[in-house]
Write a protein that holds these residues in place. Sequence first.
Motif, short mmCIF file in Angstrom:
data_model
loop_
_atom_site.label_atom_id
_atom_site.label_comp_id
_atom_site.label_asym_id
_atom_site.label_seq_id
_atom_site.Cartn_x
_atom_site.Cartn_y
_atom_site.Cartn_z
N PHE A 1 59.74 38.84 52.63
CA PHE A 1 59.98 39.33 53.57
C PHE A 1 58.60 38.45 54.44
CE2 PHE A 1 60.80 42.40 50.71
CZ PHE A 1 62.28 42.94 51.30
N LYS A 2 59.14 38.10 55.79
CA LYS A 2 58.15 37.35 55.95
C LYS A 2 56.91 37.97 56.48
CE LYS A 2 58.30 33.62 58.34
NZ LYS A 2 59.37 33.07 59.59
N ILE A 3 55.99 37.96 56.26
CA ILE A 3 54.17 38.32 56.59
C ILE A 3 53.68 37.95 57.69
CG2 ILE A 3 52.17 38.96 56.83
CD1 ILE A 3 54.12 39.55 53.83
N PRO A 4 54.09 38.86 59.08
CA PRO A 4 53.05 38.83 60.33
C PRO A 4 51.81 37.66 60.46
CG PRO A 4 54.32 41.38 60.05
CD PRO A 4 54.05 40.24 58.93
N ASP A 5 51.84 37.04 61.60
CA ASP A 5 50.33 36.51 61.66
C ASP A 5 48.94 37.52 61.50
OD1 ASP A 5 51.93 33.84 61.52
OD2 ASP A 5 51.69 33.56 63.24
N ALA A 6 49.79 38.35 62.44
CA ALA A 6 48.33 39.57 62.67
C ALA A 6 47.98 39.44 61.17
CB ALA A 6 48.91 40.68 63.83
N LEU A 7 48.83 40.53 60.11
CA LEU A 7 48.54 40.72 58.98
C LEU A 7 47.51 39.61 58.54
CD1 LEU A 7 51.29 42.66 58.39
CD2 LEU A 7 49.52 43.93 59.37
N GLU A 8 46.30 40.03 58.00
CA GLU A 8 45.42 39.26 56.97
C GLU A 8 46.62 39.63 55.58
OE1 GLU A 8 41.37 39.31 56.38
OE2 GLU A 8 40.99 40.34 58.52
N SER A 9 46.45 38.63 54.73
CA SER A 9 47.05 38.65 53.47
C SER A 9 46.20 39.73 52.67
CB SER A 9 46.69 38.27 52.40
OG SER A 9 47.08 36.12 53.21
N LYS A 10 44.66 39.82 52.59
CA LYS A 10 44.65 40.71 51.71
C LYS A 10 45.21 42.29 52.60
CE LYS A 10 40.35 41.36 54.39
NZ LYS A 10 38.72 41.41 54.28
N HIS A 11 45.09 42.49 53.31
CA HIS A 11 46.08 44.00 53.97
C HIS A 11 47.32 43.93 53.87
CE1 HIS A 11 42.31 43.60 56.39
NE2 HIS A 11 41.94 44.37 55.56
N ALA A 12 47.64 42.35 53.40
CA ALA A 12 49.37 43.18 54.15
C ALA A 12 49.49 42.83 52.09
CB ALA A 12 49.84 41.23 54.09
N ALA A 13 49.00 43.01 51.53
CA ALA A 13 49.79 43.06 49.76
C ALA A 13 49.07 44.45 49.80
CB ALA A 13 48.68 41.78 49.45
N PRO A 14 48.73 44.97 49.81
CA PRO A 14 49.07 46.81 49.14
C PRO A 14 49.98 47.30 49.91
CG PRO A 14 46.99 46.52 49.82
CD PRO A 14 47.35 44.89 50.53
N LEU A 15 50.64 46.44 51.42
CA LEU A 15 51.99 47.51 52.05
C LEU A 15 53.02 47.15 51.51
CD1 LEU A 15 50.88 46.32 56.21
CD2 LEU A 15 50.37 48.40 54.61
N LEU A 16 53.33 46.29 50.24
CA LEU A 16 54.81 45.69 49.90
C LEU A 16 55.19 46.53 49.58
CD1 LEU A 16 55.76 43.09 51.08
CD2 LEU A 16 53.34 42.47 51.01
N CYS A 17 54.46 47.77 48.79
CA CYS A 17 54.36 48.91 47.34
C CYS A 17 54.27 50.06 48.61
CB CYS A 17 54.43 48.32 46.35
SG CYS A 17 54.77 49.77 45.27
#
Length: 361
Positions: free
Chosen positions: A149-165
Amino acid sequence: MDTSTTFNAIGVLDFDKWLEPKKFSYNPASMGPLSIEISIDACGICGSDIHAAAGDWGRAYTPLAVGHEIIGRIVSLGDEVDKSKFHLGDRVGVGPVCDCCHECNRCKDHKEVNCKKGVLTYLGVDPKTGVKTQGGYADRIRVDSRWVFKIPDALESKHAAPLLCGGITGFKPLLTAKVGKGTKVGIVGIGGIGHMTMLFAKALGAEVTAISRSNRKKDDAFELGASDYIATAEEGYELKNADSLDVLVVTTSSFSGSNLDKMLTLLKPAGRMIFITAPPMDEKLTVTPMTMLMNDYVISGSASGSPHEIEYMLEFAAKHDIKPWVETIDISEPNVAKSWQRMLDGDVKYRFVLTGYDKCF
Ligand SMILES: [Zn+2]
Ligand SMILES: [Zn+2]
């Protein structure tokens, strides 16, 4: 297996010493035409990582690297990967499922997460190669592009990671239950998944009630957007709050000693209770059918999400500025051990995210 390529990981080498994770190397599955290889930058530590590492779901295989809240950059693309969607260097994510059969009725019906031949990101076997899957506590991973899944630019990696599960696991049941403006949603358990579910419910316009055993997390719950709080340790909580909720999302991972009939009292007629975590296999629920009948209750479950739902969740999170509460920690043998122990102790607000991969591997 691609014996010419070696990936490096940290994981369980011996289930009897699972709290002493160690470095190891492994040969990944070969690149297929639809594979994407990702250089990993961050990975959330999900409660499932602990269950898997501890052998709660069986001692599948060692060495075992867990981790299924993965963020990284694309370093290699198979020939048939959709090049209009993915490019070298793109920031992408991988969740708990990394492939499915793409052919069964469930897959065709876009319920890929429920595919009976689905492959887990760890504790799985790649059907094309027979290679046992390894998760995101590693420098790289190869997965089918249809689960990347492409990660939207607006999301920082540290915030996006937990969203994946955790994020999709909490968001999907809210969509299933058609949660919207004014829906009264109770969220049981204020932890990793629970706090993300609260953020999403609030963003959908729901009136959120946080439900926890004690009053210890009350301040956090209000900061996360709750407008009400129920402590189940308080005598008579179910009578005081009876008929107050449309939806109950249960995010706790242990049900030993809990009384479902009592908690169901919180629901209005035709209310829905949804279980979204994966407790040890010997956990059982007890409920009185008459309680269900007299109140038209629905009890259901929800597994993380299918690709179109994960894509929508990421867009929604970017648009609504969903930021899980995270504590970043550099990946290393002692830090993985420390964070697992602190999770066992309930000592994290509310998600660890492993970072600093370039310093470790
Ligand atoms: Zn998970
Ligand atoms: Zn399928």
